[in-house]
Design a protein around this motif. Sequence first.
Motif, PDB file in Angstrom:
ATOM      1  N   GLY A  83      -2.712  -5.020  -3.346  1.00  0.00           N
ATOM      2  CA  GLY A  83      -3.744  -4.267  -2.647  1.00  0.00           C
ATOM      3  C   GLY A  83      -4.361  -5.057  -1.507  1.00  0.00           C
ATOM      4  N   LEU A  84      -4.648  -6.331  -1.747  1.00  0.00           N
ATOM      5  CA  LEU A  84      -5.197  -7.183  -0.695  1.00  0.00           C
ATOM      6  C   LEU A  84      -4.184  -7.373   0.435  1.00  0.00           C
ATOM      7  N   LYS A  85      -2.929  -7.483   0.051  1.00  0.00           N
ATOM      8  CA  LYS A  85      -1.864  -7.680   1.051  1.00  0.00           C
ATOM      9  C   LYS A  85      -1.797  -6.495   2.016  1.00  0.00           C
ATOM     10  N   SER A  86      -1.976  -5.287   1.501  1.00  0.00           N
ATOM     11  CA  SER A  86      -1.922  -4.104   2.355  1.00  0.00           C
ATOM     12  C   SER A  86      -3.116  -4.036   3.302  1.00  0.00           C
ATOM     13  N   GLN A  87      -4.221  -4.681   2.920  1.00  0.00           N
ATOM     14  CA  GLN A  87      -5.429  -4.651   3.742  1.00  0.00           C
ATOM     15  C   GLN A  87      -5.484  -5.785   4.764  1.00  0.00           C
ATOM     16  N   HIS A  88      -4.718  -6.840   4.522  1.00  0.00           N
ATOM     17  CA  HIS A  88      -4.831  -8.040   5.364  1.00  0.00           C
ATOM     18  C   HIS A  88      -3.458  -8.516   5.836  1.00  0.00           C
ATOM     19  N   PRO A  89      -2.894  -7.878   6.873  1.00  0.00           N
ATOM     20  CA  PRO A  89      -1.589  -8.304   7.379  1.00  0.00           C
ATOM     21  C   PRO A  89      -1.612  -9.697   8.000  1.00  0.00           C
ATOM     22  N   ASP A  90      -2.797 -10.198   8.285  1.00  0.00           N
ATOM     23  CA  ASP A  90      -2.915 -11.536   8.876  1.00  0.00           C
ATOM     24  C   ASP A  90      -3.107 -12.615   7.813  1.00  0.00           C
TER      25      ASP A  90
END
Length: 668
Positions: A83-90
Amino acid sequence: MKPKALLSGVAALVLIVAGGGIALANNTGLASLTPARVDNFRLTDNQGFAQDLKRLVDVKAIALVTSVNGDKGSQHAAKILEGLKSQHPDVAFLMLNSSAKSRDEVAAEAARLGVTMPVLHDELQLAGEQLGVTYAGEAFLIEPKTLRILYHGPVDGSAAAMSAKGYLKEALSDVLAGRAVATANVAGKGTPINFVNRGKRAQHAKISYAKDVAPILEEKCVVCHQKGGIAPFAMSDYNQVKMFAPMIREAIRTKTMPPWHPDPAVGKFEHDGGLSADQIRTVVHWVEAGAPRGEGDDPLAKEAHTAPDWPLGKPDLVLDVPAYTVPASGVVDYQFPATANPQTEARWVKAATLLPGDRQATHHILSGYMKQFATGPASSQLWEASYGEYAVGGESLSMPAGVGIELPAGGAMGFQMHYTPYGKEAVDKSKIGFYFYPKGEEPTKIMRHYVIANSFIEIPAGVENHKEVGYTVFPKEAMLHSVFLHTHYRGRAGSLDMILPDGTKQALISLPRYDFNWQRTYTFTDPVKVPAGAKIVATYWYDNSLRNPANPDPKETIVWGPQSWEEMHYTSLYYQWTDETVAKEADGTVVMREMPNRMMGALDANFDGKVQRAELRGRVDKAIGPNWASIDLDKDNALDKTELGGAMKYLTALMRSGRSNRDAPQQN
């Protein structure tokens, strides 16, 4: 074969690394083994690629969390991370598995859970050990430039039987906002992870330099680290080793040294230069214990180690490559010199060594026999037999007993010389040495040579894992003896597979990390039987992104070209036909070398023996696409070998057309 997948039941770690000088704040008093910073390490992930923390230069943070296969807490942590990965591509999200016994277990668990982030297999437990990992679901937040740990604790409150607070999410928010992490340490718990060597510092201090460490160095390292060797310092005695001990540990843990790159899970090779698991643990733990001298004579000081001029001994015949003056700067096109062959009678070669005159200037050397001097450049198109390749790390071609390559009388030896200027003018005087079978003991089998090359590669700008394939079909049964995999600065990983006539795929070699600075021929311990009709498939992955420290320009699309800032897809094979003898030649290589066969191997991405319209990409599509209707004679929207012959004029023109980066760029 693709670098082998890896994620299975045990620990996966999520490390969050952020930019900027952010200080730790509000420590909650967590007592742990966690260090203030992380030492870099390199591990293979579930997709078969080597990963290390210092590659991640283009992100604002790196996330890494531990996991155990089949563990509910680990599965919960993975879900949060996705879930965090989908929100933070950077942000780069990683998982570290320190307890899985095999890479297949790691890969299977990742596939089952639908994990999309890299899962690193910490099979020796050295990464988790130095991080102080104790349980599954343990998270770390790390600053990228300094690798300082900014947060350590559970992913959220559920793992610690607290309120469902998103500790990792909040820490990441602080980091991305440029704030000090409000809660830097949180006590957590989860499925325990056992580290068998943790807490054994007293035992590690008893590791014997004389009996345990020095013999490893002498076996695996001194061949380069000796007087006159290619390495920058000699391991001449304990004092020298002690001086470089931290560097040795770093090199081993990042798998920079020894420079042996095959995945140990795929294939077995002669002269294996890698360290075993026990050897790695021994040296690393000895260094971490302070590199104690202990008792006993120093094996490295007993005799002076000096690199021999010829690793295989004095050759029977030495030929000089014509001297060449390499300028201090600029672009040097490939040189194709030749030298006369003084032999008045044919001899059978059992080994050959290419010896560079100036190692800094000489990127590679290829050699081949010609019946006579060429009127122009002695290019490889004129060669009738090849006698090995030199690149840094590999110099000799040796053949098994009873197999050889004939060196005819007279004629000439041609060379392909790739020179790279390095800041000062240099004169290269390379040589080739031949070792002959004694008269009366000539071989009965003939060694043959073939190169799989895809000249139509096209690597998009900014892409980290771009895949290109090429293959050849063996028209009859053969025994494959050795392989040489080659790309340039953007090469990231490589593999070689065999697809049998029934479609079964067999992995032959995998390089999870391709190292342009160390290239060698890999000789199979047991030659590989290649049935008639089998395909040998070479696959390379290219990193044209900012994460590649050797990348001259990640903003440019790259195509095939001879210079190092361009790219190649080149795989050299040495093999013998099982039905061929010295007394009765039956060379099938001529069939493989027919141009339609070579083009099919370069363009047929799905290996079905035809080139579909959809398989044409980029500049190949631009060259063939407009003429497709006139080439596809049977109108089945695919080209067989006969129809592909009709496309040759377009493909030939394409191969001769513009190269990328014609002028050499500044190296990073």
